[in-house]
Write a protein that holds these residues in place. Structure first.
Motif, short mmCIF file in Angstrom:
data_model
loop_
_atom_site.label_atom_id
_atom_site.label_comp_id
_atom_site.label_asym_id
_atom_site.label_seq_id
_atom_site.Cartn_x
_atom_site.Cartn_y
_atom_site.Cartn_z
N THR A 306 0.86 -1.17 0.00
CA THR A 306 -0.07 -0.04 -0.23
C THR A 306 0.87 1.27 0.11
O THR A 306 2.19 1.12 0.28
CB THR A 306 -0.80 -0.09 1.28
OG1 THR A 306 0.05 0.19 2.55
CG2 THR A 306 -1.76 -1.40 1.33
N ALA A 312 -1.76 -5.03 1.72
CA ALA A 312 -3.24 -5.34 1.42
C ALA A 312 -3.58 -6.65 1.92
O ALA A 312 -2.76 -7.56 1.63
CB ALA A 312 -3.49 -4.59 -0.06
N ASP A 398 -7.74 -3.40 0.52
CA ASP A 398 -6.55 -2.69 0.45
C ASP A 398 -6.49 -2.42 2.13
O ASP A 398 -5.79 -1.79 2.64
CB ASP A 398 -6.54 -1.32 -0.22
CG ASP A 398 -7.58 -0.57 -0.07
OD1 ASP A 398 -8.79 -0.93 0.82
OD2 ASP A 398 -7.66 0.53 -0.44
N ARG A 450 -6.54 1.36 7.32
CA ARG A 450 -6.95 1.67 5.70
C ARG A 450 -6.39 2.99 5.51
O ARG A 450 -6.79 4.01 6.22
CB ARG A 450 -8.38 1.36 5.57
CG ARG A 450 -8.72 1.17 3.95
CD ARG A 450 -9.82 0.68 3.85
NE ARG A 450 -10.18 0.58 2.41
CZ ARG A 450 -11.05 1.19 1.60
NH1 ARG A 450 -11.85 2.10 2.35
NH2 ARG A 450 -11.18 1.33 0.40
#
Length: 666
Positions: A306, A312, A398, A450
């Motif tokens: 990421t 992810a 993700d 995230r």
């Protein structure tokens, strides 16, 4: 109009934000609503890369009439199993107890107090293959709740008592060499001699069992476990379960021969397999092992990394609503990209046939032999570039899961050290920084993040254990003390907050949200159980520090899986691998010297090249203030970098040459 899930951080929940179902996230408010309206809770559990979760969503949750019935008769709760493994574990136990099987999507109906009275997995929108339609199931459940409440309440109470009272048989003796040897014999009896692996279809990569077999071979010198592991690793690497163009492994093979995968690619699988193939290369896996290590590491770095430096969770199985569309080929498509001569040659090499090995005349790509590697390397690059440019890429979940990033940190750091690939170590460092900076909240570890923002859910035991494990390996590779200190704090938290009264460990902390039962499962599944992962970290920490508390906790936890290891070693592979380290060690190597000195670097590389399962490596400058116990008091020898090898608190004389160190580790 979006429902409540539009405020979620989970990509899986966000996939359902536009459903006409009035979904709730798992929360006290949802159960308060169920009590206030006297409706049962319909719990639907899945994950973003799950193919049949998508199918059920399209067939039922996007259907206006079905959604209206759900909204009228149930309080509907959607859970991402990867975000809430505790909720998933409790109700998966109920599902398997009630139906004899489990899987996702999982559908469980609960009383407003959280006790389950019905469970199942996927239900079609129409009666099919002996299964009732989902709408039929809903109508029967609503009627039972309305007309047979006493019966429903009794069933729910009985199941709740079963979940709270379920225990694992505990061995009274240590997990010793006899148990480990017996487990290897059992695994050999379950081995698929034709295809590699264990059991029949569907066939999952047995990462933790393979690690056990490699360690057992390294410790005992036995050929059989090495052969079982090597043949399985070869079969997987050459089959359709492995992405022959971009690297990385799919979740599992639907057949026994590793030909047709279920195409989702999970971080936890690829991190574990990266480590196993690294260890196989170290034990003689040759060019195939090295190639898979480099390609799988490249997949992690190119496809799953990421922007914040973490990794992810997964790539989806579907593209454009079709499973495997990104990965499968026809001979004509291969010829179109490569031309007649190269296309025919590549199709033959990759087992792409007119009949096809997958659906609709398509074939998965297999590489059953290394024929003209130079030619294949050029054609592989052309096929991969065409696929990337012309096909819809699988969607990516993700979110960053702490536990699985811990696995990735450990695998990349070790692969970087063993294969001398600094880029892998740098990637491990970046992921570790994200875990420390974003997932650590004081002494609490948060499970997911995230876009660099942590979610609200507390980490479970596997998060604490696998992040600690990853940080300890990273410390061993880099020598940076901060990684060790963070790992130490996580292990202290695990010993204090997750310990059970009988010497084992719960999967949730003592201050976690109370569920209908407190989950506790020492058996491995797709990734190591929290307890087996913790044992690995405890053993490594004890070897570096000499801590009796951590060593005793590890050995006591291993006693708790003795019965499981005897009866079902395929579900105790990671605990048995930890037992191999205990039986072999600790075997400690401390290397002191200037990190820029070629002699120091050669000694460190020699230590990392050893396949001894009990080996722990620490490297640093001589007489550094605040050095770890394994390094404390170690000095240069005649002004040269030196390696100190210790077994069971007894040390050999220090050595200064690669040859001397190699002999001590043999």
């Amino acid at each position: 109009m979006p429902n409540r899930l539009s405020r979620a951080t989970s990509p899986y929940l966000l996939q359902h934000a536009d459903n006409p179902v009035h979904w709730w996230e798992w929360s006290d408010e949802a159960f308060t609503e169920a009590r206030a309206t006297d409706r049962p809770v319909l719990l639907s559990v899945g994950y973003a890369a799950c193919h049949w979760c998508h199918v059920m969503a399209h067939e039922s949750f996007e259907d206006e009439a079905t959604a209206a019935f759900m909204n009228d008769h149930f309080v509907n709760v959607k859970v991402d199993r990867e975000e809430r493994p505790d909720v998933d574990a409790v109700y998966m136990s109920a599902t398997t107890a009630m139906t004899g099987q489990g899987g996702w999507p999982m559908t469980v109906v609960l009383t407003p107090d959280g006790e389950p009275f019905f469970a199942g997995t996927y239900f079609p929108d129409q009666p099919r293959h002996g299964q009732p339609a989902f709408r039929q199931v809903l109508e029967a459940l609503a009627q039972a709740w309305r007309d047979r409440r006493d019966e429903v309440t009794r069933v729910a109470g009985d199941i709740g008592e079963h979940l709270r009272g379920a225990t694992m048989a505990v061995g009274e003796q240590p997990l010793d060499d006899d148990v480990v040897a017996g487990a290897v014999r059992t695994l050999a009896s379950e081995y698929d001699a034709r295809n590699g692996g264990f059991g029949g279809a569907p066939k999952f990569p047995p990462s933790m069992v393979l690690e056990l077999l490699l360690r057992h071979a390294a410790r005992t010198g036995e050929a059989l476990p090495a052969n079982l592991a090597g043949a399985t690793l070869t079969a997987m690497a050459r089959g359709g379960i492995y992405d022959q163009l971009d690297g990385g492994f799919a979740r599992y093979s639907v057949d026994a021969g590793w030909v047709v995968p279920h195409f989702e690619k999970m971080l936890y699988d690829n991190a574990q397999l990266l480590a196993v193939y690294t260890h196989w290369w170290r034990q003689g896996g040759g060019d195939l092992a090295a190639r898979v290590v480099r390609e799988t590491a490249r997949f992690l770095l190119d496809e799953l990394r990421t922007a914040e430096g973490g990794f992810a969770s997964a790539l989806d199985a579907d593209t454009d609503g079709v499973e495997g569309k990104f990965y499968a080929w026809t001979p004509a498509e291969v010829v179109e990209v490569l031309g007649a001569d190269d296309g025919a040659w590549a199709a033959g090499l990759l087992s792409v046939t007119d009949a096809g090995t997958f659906e609709h005349g398509m074939s998965t790509l297999q590489l059953r032999e290394d024929r003209d590697p130079a030619r294949w390397a050029v054609l592989r690059e052309r096929l991969a570039a065409h696929r990337a440019a012309s096909r819809t890429h699988p969607a990516r979940d993700d979110k960053v899961v702490a536990a699985w990033n811990g696995l990735a940190v450990a695998a990349l750091a070790e692969a970087g050290a063993v294969l001398d690939e600094p880029e892998y170590v740098d990637a491990a460092v970046a992921a570790a920084r994200l875990l420390v900076d974003v997932h650590l909240d004081g002494d609490r570890l948060l499970r997911v993040s995230r876009d660099g923002i942590a979610g609200r859910h507390a980490g479970v035991l596997e998060d604490h254990a696998l992040v600690a494990h990853g940080l300890l390996v990273l410390h061993a590779v880099t020598g940076e003390r901060a990684w060790f200190d963070h790992a130490e704090a996580l292990l202290d938290r695990a010993l204090d907050a997750f310990a059970a009264d009988d010497g084992g460990f719960h999967d949730t902390a003592d201050d976690a949200e109370a569920l209908v039962a407190r989950p506790r499962d020492p058996s491995d599944n797709a990734s190591p159980s929290g307890q087996s992962a913790l044992v690995h970290a405890l053993v490594r920490y004890a070897a570096v520090t000499g801590s009796g508390r951590h060593r005793d906790a590890a050995e006591e936890a291993l006693r708790h899986v003795r019965t499981l290891a005897e009866r079902a070693p395929r579900f105790a592979g990671w605990s048995l691998a930890a037992a191999e380290a205990v039986l072999d060690g600790p075997l400690e190597v401390a290397v002191v010297g200037d990190p820029d000195d070629p002699g120091h670097r050669d000694l460190v590389a020699t230590a990392w090249a050893s396949s001894r399962p009990g080996l722990v490596v620490a490297a640093g400058r001589p007489d550094e203030p605040g050095a770890l116990p394994l390094l404390a008091g170690r000095g240069l020898v005649d002004g040269r970098a030196a390696a100190y090898v210790c077994r069971g608190m007894v040390c050999d004389r220090p050595v200064t040459t690669v040859e001397e160190l190699r002999a001590l580790l043999a």
